[in-house]
Design an enzyme around this catalytic site. Structure first.
Site, PDB file in Angstrom:
ATOM      1  CG  HIS A  95      82.700 101.370   5.313  1.00 28.85           C
ATOM      2  ND1 HIS A  95      81.533 101.492   5.793  1.00 28.85           N
ATOM      3  CD2 HIS A  95      84.106 101.445   5.914  1.00 28.85           C
ATOM      4  CE1 HIS A  95      82.234 101.820   7.135  1.00 28.85           C
ATOM      5  NE2 HIS A  95      83.509 101.761   7.140  1.00 28.85           N
ATOM      6  NE  ARG A 155      80.069  74.945  13.244  1.00 27.94           N
ATOM      7  CZ  ARG A 155      79.125  74.231  13.439  1.00 27.94           C
ATOM      8  NH1 ARG A 155      78.558  73.792  12.498  1.00 27.94           N
ATOM      9  NH2 ARG A 155      78.798  73.946  14.648  1.00 27.94           N
TER      10      ARG A 155
END
Length: 173
Positions: A95, A155
């Site tokens: 959430h 990344r």
């Protein structure tokens, strides 16, 4: 792009309205179970508690380290595959409560995934089978299967193909 469903709110911020979005007693029960599990050194008991009381999907031989913080409001939206490791003090969220909206999203962690310590996994993210997440990573998007990722923002450090090549070279030496 993370896969979350957005719900707008009127008036005060969405967290102030939390018990309009999730029942108080569900949050209270989840909080107690998660806090006990965070300090439980017995992995089998911890996984049983997650499955039985929080309706999480946790695969066989998965190891959740000490101090891992599962989502207190929507733990049932978390799924962890078999033989995975969730590192110390990792946070897994399903959430996000924002000013004018809240968002919910399933977190799907594949089989044989390794999550390094102190990582944060945001809602709506899928981490593919065999992926490795470096310690301290903010996982804000999907992680391709077999890849090695890290950083903040996250990344891709090595793709699956690069990881396979590195592993093959290592075993040939």
């Amino acid at each position: 792009m993370r896969k979350t469903k957005r719900y707008s709110v009127e008036g005060s911020n969405s967290l102030w309205q939390i018990y309009k979005t999730v029942p108080f007693w569900k949050v209270a029960k989840s909080f107690v179970v998660i806090q006990v599990a965070r300090y439980t050194p017995y992995i089998g008991l911890k996984n049983w508690m997650y499955r039985k009381f929080l309706k999480m999907k946790v695969g066989d031989q998965t190891a959740v380290a000490l101090m891992v913080m599962m989502d207190v409001m929507f733990p049932e939206k978390i799924s962890i595959g078999r033989n995975s490791i969730i590192g110390y003090n990792t946070t897994i969220l399903a959430h996000e409560y924002l000013i004018k909206e809240y968002r919910l999203g399933d977190v799907i962690i594949g089989h044989e995934v390794m999550i390094g310590a102190n990582s944060t996994i945001l809602p709506g993210v899928t981490i593919g089978d065999g992926a490795i997440v470096s310690a301290g990573t903010l996982v804000h998007q999907d992680v391709p299967a077999g890849s090695f990722v890290g950083g903040n923002p996250m990344r891709v450090i090595y793709t699956k193909e690069e990881m396979d090549e590195r592993n093959n070279v290592h075993f040939m030496e």
